[in-house]
Design an enzyme around this catalytic site. Structure first.
Site, mmCIF file in Angstrom:
data_model
loop_
_atom_site.group_PDB
_atom_site.id
_atom_site.type_symbol
_atom_site.label_atom_id
_atom_site.label_comp_id
_atom_site.label_asym_id
_atom_site.label_seq_id
_atom_site.Cartn_x
_atom_site.Cartn_y
_atom_site.Cartn_z
ATOM 1 N N LYS A 1 0.843 -1.196 0.000
ATOM 2 C CA LYS A 1 0.000 0.000 0.000
ATOM 3 C C LYS A 1 0.877 1.245 0.000
ATOM 4 C CE LYS A 1 -3.640 2.191 2.760
ATOM 5 N NZ LYS A 1 -4.438 2.057 3.989
ATOM 6 N N SER B 1 -2.516 2.609 -17.659
ATOM 7 C CA SER B 1 -1.673 2.143 -16.562
ATOM 8 C C SER B 1 -1.548 3.255 -15.532
ATOM 9 C CB SER B 1 -0.278 1.789 -17.078
ATOM 10 O OG SER B 1 0.289 2.933 -17.689
ATOM 11 N N TYR C 1 -2.588 -1.365 -14.016
ATOM 12 C CA TYR C 1 -1.302 -2.024 -13.775
ATOM 13 C C TYR C 1 -0.204 -0.971 -13.725
ATOM 14 C CZ TYR C 1 -0.469 -1.396 -18.762
ATOM 15 O OH TYR C 1 -0.283 -0.850 -19.999
#
Length: 116
Positions: free
Chosen positions: A9, A25, A58
């Site tokens: 995180k 992305s 991603y």
């Protein structure tokens, strides 16, 4: 049994760019990626604290030390530069392993996106 748990995180970073005309992305400063144990092409979940948007994409490596956090492609429509976001990655693991697993959580300075 396998369950999904938080693996990594990056808590509260500032969006530095939104590039609609780039392949989809999120580009993240490689220093932040390393600190949070996130790798290139890894799937991440994004939460925008400013507008409540939640989406997946991603990761692409950004220039090390740049503080870059740029949403690309369609995701660029979900944020504005200056928004504060949380970036999370999850992993599947055995239930018993998950009980003791410790995620990599970092809290960069959200004004500069640099590690504190």
């Amino acid at each position: 049994m396998l369950i999904e748990v938080l693996k990594s995180k990056i808590h509260r970073v500032r969006v530095t760019g939104a590039n609609l005309n780039y392949i989809g992305s999120i580009t993240i400063d490689e220093d932040l990626m390393d600190a949070a144990n996130i790798i290139a092409n890894e799937k991440v979940f994004i939460v925008d604290n400013n507008n409540g948007e939640r989406f997946e994409t991603y990761v692409i490596k950004g220039a090390r030390g740049s503080g870059m956090v740029c949403l690309n492609g369609a995701a660029a429509r979900k944020v504005q530069p200056g928004d504060i976001i949380i970036i999370m990655a999850y992993a599947s693991m055995d239930f018993e392993e998950a009980k003791t697993f410790k995620p990599s959580i970092i809290f960069p300075d959200f004004l500069t996106n640099k590690l504190i």
